[in-house]
Design a protein around this motif. Structure first.
Motif, PDB file in Angstrom:
ATOM      1  N   ASN A  97       0.848  -1.190   0.000  1.00  0.00           N
ATOM      2  CA  ASN A  97       0.000   0.000   0.000  1.00  0.00           C
ATOM      3  C   ASN A  97       0.885   1.243   0.000  1.00  0.00           C
ATOM      4  N   ILE A  98       0.253   2.405  -0.025  1.00  0.00           N
ATOM      5  CA  ILE A  98       1.028   3.640  -0.162  1.00  0.00           C
ATOM      6  C   ILE A  98       1.887   3.924   1.075  1.00  0.00           C
ATOM      7  N   GLY A  99       1.614   3.246   2.185  1.00  0.00           N
ATOM      8  CA  GLY A  99       2.443   3.379   3.378  1.00  0.00           C
ATOM      9  C   GLY A  99       3.568   2.371   3.445  1.00  0.00           C
ATOM     10  N   GLY A 100       3.677   1.503   2.427  1.00  0.00           N
ATOM     11  CA  GLY A 100       4.752   0.514   2.391  1.00  0.00           C
ATOM     12  C   GLY A 100       4.431  -0.787   3.077  1.00  0.00           C
ATOM     13  N   GLU A 101       3.206  -0.939   3.604  1.00  0.00           N
ATOM     14  CA  GLU A 101       2.827  -2.187   4.253  1.00  0.00           C
ATOM     15  C   GLU A 101       2.586  -3.277   3.217  1.00  0.00           C
ATOM     16  N   ILE A 102       2.795  -4.527   3.629  1.00  0.00           N
ATOM     17  CA  ILE A 102       2.619  -5.668   2.743  1.00  0.00           C
ATOM     18  C   ILE A 102       1.134  -5.981   2.587  1.00  0.00           C
ATOM     19  N   LEU A 103       0.688  -6.198   1.356  1.00  0.00           N
ATOM     20  CA  LEU A 103      -0.661  -6.678   1.073  1.00  0.00           C
ATOM     21  C   LEU A 103      -0.544  -8.028   0.379  1.00  0.00           C
ATOM     22  N   ILE A 104      -1.263  -9.010   0.893  1.00  0.00           N
ATOM     23  CA  ILE A 104      -1.238 -10.371   0.364  1.00  0.00           C
ATOM     24  C   ILE A 104      -2.668 -10.840   0.124  1.00  0.00           C
ATOM     25  N   SER A 105      -2.911 -11.443  -1.038  1.00  0.00           N
ATOM     26  CA  SER A 105      -4.181 -12.160  -1.228  1.00  0.00           C
ATOM     27  C   SER A 105      -3.864 -13.650  -1.289  1.00  0.00           C
ATOM     28  N   ASP A 106      -4.779 -14.470  -0.774  1.00  0.00           N
ATOM     29  CA  ASP A 106      -4.515 -15.911  -0.730  1.00  0.00           C
ATOM     30  C   ASP A 106      -5.365 -16.644  -1.768  1.00  0.00           C
ATOM     31  N   GLU A 107      -5.251 -17.954  -1.782  1.00  0.00           N
ATOM     32  CA  GLU A 107      -5.930 -18.767  -2.789  1.00  0.00           C
ATOM     33  C   GLU A 107      -7.445 -18.801  -2.602  1.00  0.00           C
ATOM     34  N   ASP A 108      -7.938 -18.313  -1.465  1.00  0.00           N
ATOM     35  CA  ASP A 108      -9.385 -18.237  -1.224  1.00  0.00           C
ATOM     36  C   ASP A 108      -9.961 -16.859  -1.535  1.00  0.00           C
ATOM     37  N   GLY A 109      -9.130 -15.920  -1.979  1.00  0.00           N
ATOM     38  CA  GLY A 109      -9.609 -14.584  -2.284  1.00  0.00           C
ATOM     39  C   GLY A 109      -9.692 -13.672  -1.084  1.00  0.00           C
ATOM     40  N   ASN A 110      -9.016 -14.021   0.000  1.00  0.00           N
ATOM     41  CA  ASN A 110      -8.957 -13.151   1.171  1.00  0.00           C
ATOM     42  C   ASN A 110      -7.779 -12.195   1.044  1.00  0.00           C
ATOM     43  N   LEU A 111      -7.923 -10.998   1.608  1.00  0.00           N
ATOM     44  CA  LEU A 111      -6.885  -9.980   1.550  1.00  0.00           C
ATOM     45  C   LEU A 111      -6.347  -9.724   2.953  1.00  0.00           C
ATOM     46  N   TYR A 112      -5.008  -9.704   3.077  1.00  0.00           N
ATOM     47  CA  TYR A 112      -4.348  -9.522   4.365  1.00  0.00           C
ATOM     48  C   TYR A 112      -3.326  -8.387   4.260  1.00  0.00           C
ATOM     49  N   THR A 113      -2.987  -7.835   5.412  1.00  0.00           N
ATOM     50  CA  THR A 113      -1.942  -6.810   5.464  1.00  0.00           C
ATOM     51  C   THR A 113      -1.076  -7.029   6.696  1.00  0.00           C
ATOM     52  N   ALA A 114       0.121  -6.473   6.666  1.00  0.00           N
ATOM     53  CA  ALA A 114       1.039  -6.531   7.808  1.00  0.00           C
ATOM     54  C   ALA A 114       2.112  -5.479   7.611  1.00  0.00           C
ATOM     55  N   PRO A 115       2.693  -4.968   8.709  1.00  0.00           N
ATOM     56  CA  PRO A 115       3.844  -4.079   8.570  1.00  0.00           C
ATOM     57  C   PRO A 115       4.973  -4.813   7.843  1.00  0.00           C
ATOM     58  N   ASN A 116       5.759  -4.081   7.093  1.00  0.00           N
ATOM     59  CA  ASN A 116       6.861  -4.696   6.361  1.00  0.00           C
ATOM     60  C   ASN A 116       8.035  -4.937   7.312  1.00  0.00           C
ATOM     61  N   ILE A 117       8.097  -6.141   7.868  1.00  0.00           N
ATOM     62  CA  ILE A 117       9.128  -6.438   8.865  1.00  0.00           C
ATOM     63  C   ILE A 117      10.521  -6.460   8.245  1.00  0.00           C
ATOM     64  N   PHE A 118      10.614  -6.576   6.923  1.00  0.00           N
ATOM     65  CA  PHE A 118      11.919  -6.614   6.280  1.00  0.00           C
ATOM     66  C   PHE A 118      12.631  -5.263   6.365  1.00  0.00           C
ATOM     67  N   HIS A 119      11.876  -4.214   6.677  1.00  0.00           N
ATOM     68  CA  HIS A 119      12.472  -2.890   6.841  1.00  0.00           C
ATOM     69  C   HIS A 119      12.776  -2.574   8.307  1.00  0.00           C
ATOM     70  N   ASN A 120      12.585  -3.566   9.176  1.00  0.00           N
ATOM     71  CA  ASN A 120      12.829  -3.373  10.603  1.00  0.00           C
ATOM     72  C   ASN A 120      13.769  -4.475  11.087  1.00  0.00           C
ATOM     73  N   SER A 121      14.991  -4.124  11.427  1.00  0.00           N
ATOM     74  CA  SER A 121      15.997  -5.126  11.782  1.00  0.00           C
ATOM     75  C   SER A 121      15.605  -5.931  13.019  1.00  0.00           C
ATOM     76  N   THR A 122      14.827  -5.334  13.924  1.00  0.00           N
ATOM     77  CA  THR A 122      14.394  -6.055  15.118  1.00  0.00           C
ATOM     78  C   THR A 122      13.329  -7.089  14.766  1.00  0.00           C
ATOM     79  N   LEU A 123      12.304  -6.673  14.027  1.00  0.00           N
ATOM     80  CA  LEU A 123      11.231  -7.593  13.651  1.00  0.00           C
ATOM     81  C   LEU A 123      11.711  -8.668  12.682  1.00  0.00           C
ATOM     82  N   LEU A 124      12.791  -8.383  11.957  1.00  0.00           N
ATOM     83  CA  LEU A 124      13.278  -9.312  10.950  1.00  0.00           C
ATOM     84  C   LEU A 124      13.782 -10.611  11.566  1.00  0.00           C
ATOM     85  N   ARG A 125      14.047 -10.594  12.863  1.00  0.00           N
ATOM     86  CA  ARG A 125      14.533 -11.809  13.534  1.00  0.00           C
ATOM     87  C   ARG A 125      13.437 -12.864  13.675  1.00  0.00           C
ATOM     88  N   SER A 126      12.195 -12.450  13.574  1.00  0.00           N
ATOM     89  CA  SER A 126      11.087 -13.393  13.710  1.00  0.00           C
ATOM     90  C   SER A 126      11.009 -14.315  12.492  1.00  0.00           C
TER      91      SER A 126
END
Length: 341
Positions: A223-252
């Motif tokens: 999205n325009i804020g850089g968050e990840i948007l994912i659609s799955d095989e059932d047609g559902n839409l999900y979002t999450a903060p982009n952890i790849f841009h956060n060195s702390t969250l990237l450990r998960s």
């Protein structure tokens, strides 16, 4: 053209202009465009041909009548392609995707090759990424072996590839993202550190179940804020903060996705315009759909803006807020294609 608020344009064949007349670059058999990317007036076509002995990446120009007609050329040159001879894996075997980053570098996905030669020996060329500098005379500046996670034999089909977003308004893209078939992970290649990451996607998919369950992604955008948007095989839409841009969250090892809502079906070509409007294709119906991006999305929020009986290969943004559609069809090299109708 069809006026629908946001202009929707199409590719068709008609005897009007010589734009994209691929016979001019030596092609003399039927071909199909798998993907295209643009850089100002330059257009890069990833194609497949019936005999598999012709280069699969072609540069041409955007087919506007006010521009001088330039003949399509093999990109970056004929000698860089395997041309049906798969003994040298350093050559481009089959280009399937490309995109230009903010530094004017062309990223090309070569899906490699797996098969047998004339002596019945099995040969395999791993998928790879090639990067060309469009400013420095198409110089190759980087190549990345993708064989660790992506197979040339088709056992790990790439459903979507996404470059970006930028790490800051003045920065450049740092990661390249991959969605693979029948896999609940999101794969990301760190361009600066030149290393791979893979994170399992999980979400509370059902209101009656409190635990996080794996998601099998199908489509990816930001999205325009850089968050990840994912659609799955059932047609559902999900979002999450982009952890790849956060060195702390990237450990998960996992990314916890928030369920935004339901689209009209499994999607292709998920993308967000600068105003935050979501566009996608429902391939089952041949429908191009526009949807207002918000916290809770229902199927009623999706508006079908075009339907076609042709298979849709790709949608992408053009100039002045237009949305373009590329249909999946076999063409002859002497077909004369125009940009819209």
């Amino acid at each position: 053209m069809v006026a629908i608020g946001t202009v929707l344009c199409f590719f068709c064949c008609f005897n009007v202009t010589r734009a994209w007349l691929l016979a001019q670059c030596g092609l003399n058999e039927s071909y199909r465009v798998l993907h295209l990317s643009t850089h100002f007036a330059r257009v890069f076509l990833s194609i497949t041909v019936e005999s598999n002995n012709f280069p699969t990446l072609i540069e041409t120009q955007w087919p506007d009548n006010y521009l001088p007609a330039l003949a399509p050329i093999l990109y970056p040159r004929r000698e860089a392609h395997a041309n049906g001879v798969h003994t040298d894996c350093g050559l481009i075997q089959q280009a399937t995707w490309s995109q230009v980053d903010s530094l004017s570098r062309l990223w090309v996905m070569d899906m490699g090759w797996s098969g047998y030669n004339d002596q019945a020996d099995q040969l395999t060329c791993n998928p790879k990424l090639l990067v060309f500098d469009l400013i420095r005379n198409n110089l190759e500046v980087l190549r990345i072996d993708c064989g660790k996670y992506i197979r040339a034999d088709g056992n790990s089909q790439v459903l979507d590839i996404g470059l970006g977003p930028r790490t800051s308004p003045c920065g450049s893209e740092k990661f390249l993202y991959f969605v693979l078939s029948d896999d609940s992970h999101l794969y990301a290649y760190d361009i600066l550190e030149q290393r791979w990451h893979h994170k399992q996607l999980k979400s509370k998919k059902y209101s009656t179940i409190s635990e996080f369950l794996p998601i099998k992604p199908r489509d990816l955008t930001f999205n325009i804020g850089g968050e990840i948007l994912i659609s799955d095989e059932d047609g559902n839409l999900y979002t999450a903060p982009n952890i790849f841009h956060n060195s702390t969250l990237l450990r998960s090892d996992t990314i916890e996705m928030f369920l935004l809502g339901t689209l009209l079906g499994p999607t292709r070509g998920l993308m967000v315009d600068p105003y935050g409007i979501l566009f996608y294709v429902v391939t089952k119906f041949g429908a191009v759909v526009r949807c207002e991006y918000k916290e809770h999305i229902t199927t009623e929020d999706s508006e079908i803006i075009h339907m076609t009986s042709k298979n849709i290969q790709q949608i992408f943004f053009g100039s002045e807020g237009s949305v373009w559609l590329l249909s999946d069809r076999w063409l002859r090299p002497h077909d004369q294609c125009i940009s819209d109708y």
